[in-house]
Scaffold this motif. Structure first.
Motif, PDB file in Angstrom:
ATOM      1  N   ALA A  26       5.825  87.412 -84.613  1.00 18.62           N
ATOM      2  CA  ALA A  26       6.277  87.444 -83.228  1.00 18.62           C
ATOM      3  C   ALA A  26       6.494  88.900 -82.823  1.00 18.62           C
ATOM      4  O   ALA A  26       7.302  89.600 -83.433  1.00 18.62           O
ATOM      5  N   LYS A  27       5.778  89.337 -81.819  1.00 22.20           N
ATOM      6  CA  LYS A  27       5.832  90.725 -81.384  1.00 22.20           C
ATOM      7  C   LYS A  27       6.489  90.807 -80.013  1.00 22.20           C
ATOM      8  O   LYS A  27       6.186  90.011 -79.128  1.00 22.20           O
ATOM      9  N   PRO A  28       7.387  91.766 -79.808  1.00 20.52           N
ATOM     10  CA  PRO A  28       8.017  91.902 -78.489  1.00 20.52           C
ATOM     11  C   PRO A  28       7.008  92.401 -77.455  1.00 20.52           C
ATOM     12  O   PRO A  28       6.276  93.364 -77.694  1.00 20.52           O
ATOM     13  N   VAL A  29       7.007  91.737 -76.315  1.00 23.94           N
ATOM     14  CA  VAL A  29       6.109  92.119 -75.220  1.00 23.94           C
ATOM     15  C   VAL A  29       6.830  93.047 -74.260  1.00 23.94           C
ATOM     16  O   VAL A  29       6.333  94.114 -73.905  1.00 23.94           O
ATOM     17  N   THR A  30       8.010  92.637 -73.831  1.00 26.02           N
ATOM     18  CA  THR A  30       8.857  93.461 -72.977  1.00 26.02           C
ATOM     19  C   THR A  30      10.236  93.538 -73.609  1.00 26.02           C
ATOM     20  O   THR A  30      10.419  93.173 -74.770  1.00 26.02           O
ATOM     21  N   VAL A  31      11.188  94.014 -72.822  1.00 28.46           N
ATOM     22  CA  VAL A  31      12.548  94.147 -73.353  1.00 28.46           C
ATOM     23  C   VAL A  31      13.145  92.777 -73.663  1.00 28.46           C
ATOM     24  O   VAL A  31      13.877  92.615 -74.640  1.00 28.46           O
ATOM     25  N   ASN A  32      12.824  91.773 -72.859  1.00 27.09           N
ATOM     26  CA  ASN A  32      13.456  90.469 -72.986  1.00 27.09           C
ATOM     27  C   ASN A  32      12.502  89.363 -73.404  1.00 27.09           C
ATOM     28  O   ASN A  32      12.928  88.202 -73.492  1.00 27.09           O
ATOM     29  N   TYR A  33      11.231  89.656 -73.648  1.00 29.83           N
ATOM     30  CA  TYR A  33      10.277  88.602 -73.983  1.00 29.83           C
ATOM     31  C   TYR A  33       9.560  88.942 -75.277  1.00 29.83           C
ATOM     32  O   TYR A  33       9.211  90.100 -75.543  1.00 29.83           O
ATOM     33  N   THR A  34       9.315  87.885 -76.082  1.00 30.65           N
ATOM     34  CA  THR A  34       8.663  88.003 -77.380  1.00 30.65           C
ATOM     35  C   THR A  34       7.608  86.921 -77.481  1.00 30.65           C
ATOM     36  O   THR A  34       7.816  85.790 -77.004  1.00 30.65           O
ATOM     37  N   THR A  35       6.495  87.224 -78.113  1.00 30.20           N
ATOM     38  CA  THR A  35       5.434  86.236 -78.260  1.00 30.20           C
ATOM     39  C   THR A  35       5.835  85.163 -79.271  1.00 30.20           C
ATOM     40  O   THR A  35       6.651  85.393 -80.170  1.00 30.20           O
ATOM     41  N   TYR A  94       3.413  78.617 -84.717  1.00 31.63           N
ATOM     42  CA  TYR A  94       4.277  77.765 -83.899  1.00 31.63           C
ATOM     43  C   TYR A  94       3.420  76.814 -83.063  1.00 31.63           C
ATOM     44  O   TYR A  94       2.426  77.226 -82.453  1.00 31.63           O
ATOM     45  N   VAL A  95       3.788  75.534 -83.043  1.00 38.43           N
ATOM     46  CA  VAL A  95       3.068  74.518 -82.268  1.00 38.43           C
ATOM     47  C   VAL A  95       3.909  74.200 -81.041  1.00 38.43           C
ATOM     48  O   VAL A  95       4.912  73.481 -81.140  1.00 38.43           O
ATOM     49  N   PRO A  96       3.551  74.719 -79.874  1.00 36.62           N
ATOM     50  CA  PRO A  96       4.377  74.474 -78.680  1.00 36.62           C
ATOM     51  C   PRO A  96       4.179  73.050 -78.166  1.00 36.62           C
ATOM     52  O   PRO A  96       3.137  72.427 -78.405  1.00 36.62           O
ATOM     53  N   PRO A  97       5.144  72.501 -77.466  1.00 34.82           N
ATOM     54  CA  PRO A  97       4.960  71.176 -76.856  1.00 34.82           C
ATOM     55  C   PRO A  97       3.919  71.228 -75.747  1.00 34.82           C
ATOM     56  O   PRO A  97       3.809  72.213 -75.019  1.00 34.82           O
ATOM     57  N   LYS A  98       3.129  70.160 -75.634  1.00 35.61           N
ATOM     58  CA  LYS A  98       2.038  70.119 -74.679  1.00 35.61           C
ATOM     59  C   LYS A  98       2.482  69.458 -73.375  1.00 35.61           C
ATOM     60  O   LYS A  98       3.277  68.529 -73.384  1.00 35.61           O
ATOM     61  N   PHE A 148       8.353  83.845 -75.040  1.00 35.74           N
ATOM     62  CA  PHE A 148       9.636  83.234 -74.676  1.00 35.74           C
ATOM     63  C   PHE A 148      10.679  84.334 -74.551  1.00 35.74           C
ATOM     64  O   PHE A 148      10.490  85.451 -75.031  1.00 35.74           O
ATOM     65  N   SER A 149      11.779  83.986 -73.927  1.00 37.27           N
ATOM     66  CA  SER A 149      12.814  84.976 -73.639  1.00 37.27           C
ATOM     67  C   SER A 149      13.721  85.161 -74.837  1.00 37.27           C
ATOM     68  O   SER A 149      14.332  84.212 -75.331  1.00 37.27           O
ATOM     69  N   MET A 150      13.828  86.393 -75.333  1.00 40.20           N
ATOM     70  CA  MET A 150      14.761  86.751 -76.409  1.00 40.20           C
ATOM     71  C   MET A 150      14.992  88.258 -76.349  1.00 40.20           C
ATOM     72  O   MET A 150      14.063  89.037 -76.590  1.00 40.20           O
ATOM     73  N   PRO A 151      16.197  88.703 -76.000  1.00 38.45           N
ATOM     74  CA  PRO A 151      16.463  90.157 -75.973  1.00 38.45           C
ATOM     75  C   PRO A 151      16.277  90.771 -77.349  1.00 38.45           C
ATOM     76  O   PRO A 151      16.470  90.128 -78.381  1.00 38.45           O
TER      77      PRO A 151
END
Length: 920
Positions: A290-299, A304-308, A325-328
């Motif tokens: 999981a790599k951070p995209v912005t300050v508050n969002y991470t891939t 991970y299998v997301p719900p469809k 998803f949002s995670m500081p």
């Protein structure tokens, strides 16, 4: 039930058709009778019939003008043929018929009226369907299928993808290019959509396979399914390129719909549930995937299998976020006081207030009882009209003489929801699911029984609630006052942290760090009086020789030592073996009381003088020669022997002497010169100063014991300052001492007679303020008692104590003697009775003991005219003459307890001063 309803509706239609045919036959017979009768004579008053209009010519449009009339001839009566079977005679609906097993007859119209009168269910008449092969019984259905969500069960609702697919199929069959010349008739039974549903039904029951279904639907989607015959057969199907392309899209969507249910869909759902990651992802260590995209969002992680979401359109897929998803970034390091969401905060669990927990538990019990009663009442309200209708139908059948079971009654859809089903199942316990299955199959017989059971339980539970209300009221009253004292639990927790073993050891070993950085010292309002003071050196009183980092605590003989040791004996008698009782008494009288300068609890037997000056004796610290007998206490305490050893002269208690050595043993060297062998003044430690090098067990006991007497002293002070307690004492002078009552309560808590909550309640009844000081005493007694048992099991305290009682001013020699007893004597404990202070420092064997003031090395040099010859800094620090004002005698031989002048220790760290050369 649906099949039975279809059969009943078909029979009703047949009866209506039979009545219509009989009515027509009756009218036809009346017309024939009127034609056979002679016509009546015309009268003058009769009105002439209107002239007959000529028939409209062929091709005249229907309904245009008043003149347009169409007269249709009456249909001829059916003529029976020779080959046709004879028609069965039909019974009119108003004619009573007696079914098999009935005692009376009843008409079909009456049965229709009975079926129409049912408002809460469906009524049908006829024999029961026999059970099919391998059909599950109610008990088996309850075990395999579990509890249904509603009674009767609702049909399986379509998903969004399925609903959209069927709507697209309907729209496809309305395409103009699919039927360019002939439009499909909506009222016809064999429409393309009905053919599509038939294909799905054949596939569902297993008649055709998936490949056959695709081939059938492909032809249906492209060419349609219009009956071809006559002039319209050549233009039956369109089959344009647009229809073919739309058909391919529908077939592709059909593949997705087919895998949306069944084993494959269940497998995908299980795979998602058994995935490595589960929500919320913030609580897991995602790693590098999981790599951070912005300050508050991470891939999302790669595994991970997301719900469809099946209802997304192409536009929504392009614009909605589904990759992060949002995670500081600072979420993992924000500390324990931050919560992932407000729902995770539970103030009662965080505060751990026993009174608040009891009140919350009472509220939970009240809510559970109220919810159980209300669910039961809700089920009764839902079953009451059904019960009344079922009972009235059963009584009607009995009055009409019908056989039992001929009337079939099924509940309407949604009659009972999950709340009602759960209430019914709760009443019957383990058999609840089976009762629900019986209720689903035969409600006319089961509903009255279930309703009676619910009514009995409602009366029983309401009666039990009245009895519980009294206990709830008493619990709420008892815990109401304590629930407001929210700081008692937190303060008690902080006090318990302050006397944990790890905390006490850390304070001693890190005394230098705490002395330089006071902000690192854990502080709390509840532990203000119990925190030690940290020092780098003690330059105010050089007699103590404290020139290394250490800590000091306050202690006085006026503190309640007797009460503290009484509580310790209570705990040790509870958990320790019986043989420990005498050892504890000896530990108290031989070590604790002499160390703290306390009066003896039991007057000791004064031993007789066995040894005379000049005799050579063997003691616990080595061989020596008795110099004199000292009796400074005036007979209140045992006397001491002044013994000259090879390392110096010191005091020895009578029990430290083992036996007398023969006179010819020459193991005792000559001691220092003096009158009658008495050491010169200043060579011994003052009487109010004691230095002991002990083990970790002895250090922990000393710290915990001082904390115990300090807390008891604070408790006594709090009781004396409590205004309510003072007012009660003035109003009732004969009232017992509150402090003694408090000690009695603490003893009960130590012995396990009362729990923590009862201890807090009783203490709050005695004193209204600062209750946390009282409830923290029993845990402290437990810790101090365990430390005392550790000292007794170690069995080294007396030998170490005898080394300290030599009163040698050369502390290095005392340390060497203690290290010869045990290598674990790494804690220096020093008490000064006149200053009411106890000092502790950590000195591992590899660390050198500093006995001189390091401030002398950084002292300001004297003026130039009185300054002696220049000398090196290290020599100045090592030369004793510089400290004794140029005394020649002192320069010839270093004073006892100082650093040797021959080889100055250049590696010894200067731990007595800080970076600026200042002491605290």
């Amino acid at each position: 039930a649906k099949a039975q309803l279809d059969v009943a509706a078909k029979k009703a239609e047949e009866r209506c058709a039979a009545r219509e045919r009989s009515r027509r036959q009756l009218e036809a017979s009346k017309q024939q009778q009127s034609k056979a009768a002679p016509p009546p004579a015309p009268s003058s008053s009769a009105v002439a019939p209107p002239p007959q209009q000529p028939a409209a010519p062929p091709g005249t449009p229907y309904g245009k003008g008043r003149e347009a009339r169409i007269s249709l001839p009456a249909p001829p009566p059916p003529t029976p043929t020779r080959d046709a079977a004879p028609a069965q005679p039909r019974v009119p609906g108003d004619k009573p018929v007696q079914p098999f097993g009935a005692t009376k007859a009843r008409s079909a119209d009456r049965e229709l009226e009975i079926a129409a009168s049912a408002k809460h269910g469906h009524v049908s008449f006829g024999p029961h369907r026999p059970p099919r092969r391998n059909e599950l019984t109610p008990s088996q259905r309850a075990q395999l299928l579990g509890r249904p969500r509603s009674v009767p069960g609702a049909a399986c609702a379509p998903t969004v993808a399925e609903q959209v697919f069927f709507d697209r199929v309907r729209a496809h069959f309305d395409r103009r290019d699919l039927f360019p010349e002939q439009r499909a008739v909506a009222a016809r039974k064999h429409t393309p959509y009905s053919e599509f549903v038939k294909c799905l039904h054949l596939f569902g029951v297993g008649v055709i396979g998936k490949d056959e279904l695709i081939s059938l639907l492909k032809g249906l989607f492209i060419h349609g399914n219009v009956p071809r015959g006559g002039s319209s057969s050549s233009s039956a199907g369109g089959g344009s390129s647009g229809a073919a392309q739309a058909a391919n899209h529908l077939l592709a969507d059909l593949e997705k719909v087919l895998v949306g249910r069944g084993p494959f869909a269940n497998q995908e759902a299980a795979k998602r549930l058994k995935g490595k990651h589960s929500l919320p992802l913030r609580e897991e260590s995602l790693g590098s995937s999981a790599k951070p995209v912005t300050v508050n969002y991470t891939t999302y992680p790669s595994d991970y299998v997301p719900p469809k979401c099946s209802g997304k359109t192409e536009h929504e897929r392009k614009n909605l976020n589904g990759k992060c998803f949002s995670m500081p970034r600072d979420y993992p390091t924000r500390g324990e006081r931050h919560y992932a969401s407000p729902e995770l905060y539970d103030g009662v669990k965080d505060r751990r207030n026993a009174y608040e927990e009891v009140m919350c538990r009472v509220e939970d019990e009240m809510a559970e009882v109220d919810m159980a009663i209300e669910r039961n009442a809700s089920a009764m309200r839902a079953l009451r009209p059904i019960r009344d209708e079922a009972v009235s139908l059963a009584e009607q059948e009995e009055r009409d003489g019908m056989p039992i079971g001929r009337l079939q009654y099924k509940l309407k859809l949604g009659s009972l929801n999950s709340v009602h089903i759960g209430a019914i199942a709760r009443v019957y316990g383990e058999s609840g699911d089976e009762v629900i299955q019986h209720l689903r199959l035969n409600p006319i017989a089961v509903v009255p029984i279930v309703y009676s059971r619910l009514k009995e339980k409602d009366a029983e539970w309401r009666k039990v609630k009245k009895d519980l209300n009294r206990g709830w009221k008493a619990a709420l009253t008892d815990n109401h006052e304590g629930s407001f004292d929210v700081k008692c639990v937190s303060y008690k927790r902080e006090i318990e942290k302050s006397f944990s073993e790890d905390r006490l050891i850390e304070e001693c070993q890190r005394a230098k760090s705490f002395a330089k950085n006071p902000s690192k010292i854990p502080q709390h309002p509840a532990t203000t009086m119990m925190l030690p003071n940290f020092h780098l050196v003690n330059a105010t009183n050089p007699i103590l020789g404290l020139f290394q980092p250490h800590l000091s605590v306050l202690e006085s003989a006026n503190m309640p030592h007797k009460d503290a040791f009484g509580l310790l004996e209570t705990y040790i008698n509870k958990v320790g073996p019986k043989k420990m009782k005498e050892a504890v008494s000896s530990f108290r009288s031989a070590f604790v009381e002499p160390w703290f300068g306390l009066p003896a609890s039991t007057p000791p037997e004064r031993p007789t003088v066995k040894y005379t000056p000049g005799q050579k004796v063997r003691t616990t610290v080595g061989d020596g020669q008795v110099v004199s007998v000292s009796d400074d206490a005036g007979g209140e305490t045992p006397f001491r022997y002044l013994v000259r050893f090879g390392f110096g002269t010191g005091y020895v208690w009578p029990d430290a002497i083992a036996h007398v050595l023969p006179p010819n043993v020459a193991t005792v060297p000559d001691g220092p010169s003096g009158e009658d062998g008495v050491p010169p003044p200043g060579s011994l430690m003052p009487e109010d100063v004691q230095v002991l090098f002990g083990t970790e067990s002895v250090y922990l006991f000393m710290r915990l014991y001082i904390l115990l007497v300090t807390m008891l002293y604070q408790a006594k002070d709090i009781i004396g300052r409590d205004s309510a307690n003072v007012a009660r004492r003035i109003a009732d002078p004969e009232r017992g001492d509150v402090y003694e009552s408090l000690l009695s309560i603490i003893r009960d808590a130590i012995e396990g007679k009362i729990d923590e909550k009862e201890l807090e309640t009783r203490c709050r009844n005695l004193v209204k303020r600062d209750v946390y000081n009282f409830v923290a005493i029993p845990p402290l007694v437990d810790g101090c008692g365990d430390a005392a048992l550790g000292v007794l099991e170690e069995d080294l305290y007396m030998n170490l104590y005898h080394c300290s009682q030599l009163k040698l001013k050369g502390i290095k020699q005392t340390r060497l003697l203690s290290l010869e007893v045990t290598d674990e004597a790494v804690y220096r404990m020093q008490i000064q009775g006149s200053a009411s202070q106890v000092f502790f420092s950590y000195l591992p064997p590899e660390m050198e003991l500093v006995t001189t003031n390091p401030r002398a090395e950084t002292a300001k040099p004297p003026p130039a005219e009185s300054r002696p010859a220049p000398m090196d800094t290290d020599e100045k620090a090592a030369d004793p003459a510089s400290e004794n004002g140029g005394n020649a005698a002192a320069s010839e031989k270093p004073a006892e307890g100082t650093v040797a002048a021959k080889e100055p220790d250049l590696k010894r760290p200067k731990t007595g001063v800080d970076a600026e050369g200042k002491s605290p």
